[in-house]
Design a protein around this motif. Structure first.
Motif, PDB file in Angstrom:
ATOM      1  N   UNK A  93       0.827  -1.199   0.000  1.00 39.64           N
ATOM      2  CA  UNK A  93       0.000   0.000   0.000  1.00 39.64           C
ATOM      3  C   UNK A  93       0.867   1.257   0.000  1.00 39.64           C
ATOM      4  N   UNK A  94       0.654   2.094  -1.003  1.00 38.60           N
ATOM      5  CA  UNK A  94       1.355   3.377  -1.081  1.00 38.60           C
ATOM      6  C   UNK A  94       0.854   4.278   0.055  1.00 38.60           C
ATOM      7  N   UNK A  95       1.655   5.229   0.448  1.00 36.24           N
ATOM      8  CA  UNK A  95       1.364   6.078   1.608  1.00 36.24           C
ATOM      9  C   UNK A  95      -0.018   6.728   1.552  1.00 36.24           C
ATOM     10  N   UNK A  96      -0.407   7.254   0.432  1.00 41.01           N
ATOM     11  CA  UNK A  96      -1.680   7.969   0.322  1.00 41.01           C
ATOM     12  C   UNK A  96      -2.877   7.033   0.087  1.00 41.01           C
ATOM     13  N   UNK A  97      -2.648   5.717   0.126  1.00 40.55           N
ATOM     14  CA  UNK A  97      -3.733   4.771  -0.118  1.00 40.55           C
ATOM     15  C   UNK A  97      -3.853   3.728   0.992  1.00 40.55           C
ATOM     16  N   UNK A  98      -3.540   4.102   2.196  1.00 40.01           N
ATOM     17  CA  UNK A  98      -3.623   3.170   3.330  1.00 40.01           C
ATOM     18  C   UNK A  98      -4.962   3.342   4.023  1.00 40.01           C
ATOM     19  N   UNK A  99      -5.986   2.812   3.348  1.00 42.33           N
ATOM     20  CA  UNK A  99      -7.353   2.927   3.842  1.00 42.33           C
ATOM     21  C   UNK A  99      -8.116   1.653   3.508  1.00 42.33           C
ATOM     22  N   UNK A 100      -9.292   1.523   4.086  1.00 49.01           N
ATOM     23  CA  UNK A 100     -10.084   0.307   3.908  1.00 49.01           C
ATOM     24  C   UNK A 100     -10.540   0.130   2.467  1.00 49.01           C
ATOM     25  N   UNK A 101     -10.897   1.209   1.778  1.00 50.21           N
ATOM     26  CA  UNK A 101     -11.352   1.100   0.392  1.00 50.21           C
ATOM     27  C   UNK A 101     -10.293   0.489  -0.514  1.00 50.21           C
ATOM     28  N   UNK A 102      -9.069   0.974  -0.399  1.00 54.60           N
ATOM     29  CA  UNK A 102      -7.976   0.440  -1.214  1.00 54.60           C
ATOM     30  C   UNK A 102      -7.670  -0.998  -0.825  1.00 54.60           C
ATOM     31  N   UNK A 103      -7.675  -1.283   0.465  1.00 55.43           N
ATOM     32  CA  UNK A 103      -7.421  -2.648   0.923  1.00 55.43           C
ATOM     33  C   UNK A 103      -8.458  -3.616   0.349  1.00 55.43           C
ATOM     34  N   UNK A 104      -9.741  -3.252   0.397  1.00 54.03           N
ATOM     35  CA  UNK A 104     -10.785  -4.132  -0.133  1.00 54.03           C
ATOM     36  C   UNK A 104     -10.632  -4.319  -1.638  1.00 54.03           C
ATOM     37  N   UNK A 105     -10.231  -3.278  -2.344  1.00 51.70           N
ATOM     38  CA  UNK A 105      -9.974  -3.378  -3.788  1.00 51.70           C
ATOM     39  C   UNK A 105      -8.871  -4.409  -4.048  1.00 51.70           C
ATOM     40  N   UNK A 106      -7.786  -4.304  -3.303  1.00 58.44           N
ATOM     41  CA  UNK A 106      -6.665  -5.226  -3.506  1.00 58.44           C
ATOM     42  C   UNK A 106      -7.004  -6.647  -3.054  1.00 58.44           C
ATOM     43  N   UNK A 107      -7.794  -6.783  -1.995  1.00 59.68           N
ATOM     44  CA  UNK A 107      -8.243  -8.126  -1.585  1.00 59.68           C
ATOM     45  C   UNK A 107      -9.116  -8.752  -2.668  1.00 59.68           C
ATOM     46  N   UNK A 108      -9.933  -7.940  -3.334  1.00 53.35           N
ATOM     47  CA  UNK A 108     -10.760  -8.460  -4.431  1.00 53.35           C
ATOM     48  C   UNK A 108      -9.863  -9.031  -5.530  1.00 53.35           C
ATOM     49  N   UNK A 109      -8.730  -8.359  -5.822  1.00 58.76           N
ATOM     50  CA  UNK A 109      -7.776  -8.921  -6.786  1.00 58.76           C
ATOM     51  C   UNK A 109      -7.246 -10.261  -6.282  1.00 58.76           C
ATOM     52  N   UNK A 110      -6.882 -10.326  -5.017  1.00 61.86           N
ATOM     53  CA  UNK A 110      -6.311 -11.562  -4.459  1.00 61.86           C
ATOM     54  C   UNK A 110      -7.321 -12.705  -4.462  1.00 61.86           C
ATOM     55  N   UNK A 111      -8.601 -12.389  -4.352  1.00 58.59           N
ATOM     56  CA  UNK A 111      -9.654 -13.407  -4.278  1.00 58.59           C
ATOM     57  C   UNK A 111     -10.210 -13.787  -5.647  1.00 58.59           C
ATOM     58  N   UNK A 112      -9.782 -13.100  -6.688  1.00 55.03           N
ATOM     59  CA  UNK A 112     -10.315 -13.321  -8.030  1.00 55.03           C
ATOM     60  C   UNK A 112      -9.232 -13.932  -8.904  1.00 55.03           C
TER      61      UNK A 112
END
Length: 134
Positions: A77-96
């Motif tokens: 996670x880049x510094x300006x994107x350490x939030x739940x929205x970005x995390x859920x987006x990236x988890x969706x990639x990991x789960x797909x």
């Protein structure tokens, strides 16, 4: 072409959502994001270990550093994107299975994660989805 259209629509949705004053976009400590990732991963009964969430610069794209789901069990996670929205987006990639693609399977998974874990009111999600053409 089909995935490109989905990608454009999905990022349009993400941009609309990013301008909302929802807690999903509040900066969070890395330890909290790792706990949230583990919670979502287990609640969704994913196989294998939960991706490890780490701080980093992400990847350089255009004029700035972006977040990146790395191959293997790692979310940077880049510094300006350490939030739940970005995390859920990236988890969706990991789960797909599509990996980096933003096709229909990814879009369904990401929207589901936003609804289930993002604290976004369902009626508001419907409005955002319609506005973005999802």
């Amino acid at each position: 072409m089909k995935h490109r259209n989905h990608t454009r629509r999905f990022y349009g949705f993400d941009r609309l959502m990013a301008y909302t004053p929802l807690p999903i976009w509040r900066d969070r400590p890395m330890a909290e994001l790792q706990r949230l990732a583990s919670h979502v991963w287990c609640a969704e009964r994913q196989r294998g270990p939960c991706p490890r969430v780490v701080a980093g610069r992400g990847v350089l794209a255009g004029s700035g550093w972006l977040v990146s789901y790395q191959s293997g069990p790692l979310i940077v996670l880049a510094r300006h994107q350490r939030n739940l929205g970005t995390l859920l987006h990236e988890l969706a990639h990991a789960m797909t299975r599509g990996g980096y693609e933003h096709g229909p399977a990814f879009t369904r998974r990401a929207l589901y994660l936003y609804e289930q874990y993002g604290g976004i009111p369902p009626d508001y999600m419907i409005l955002l989805r319609k506005a973005a053409g999802l």
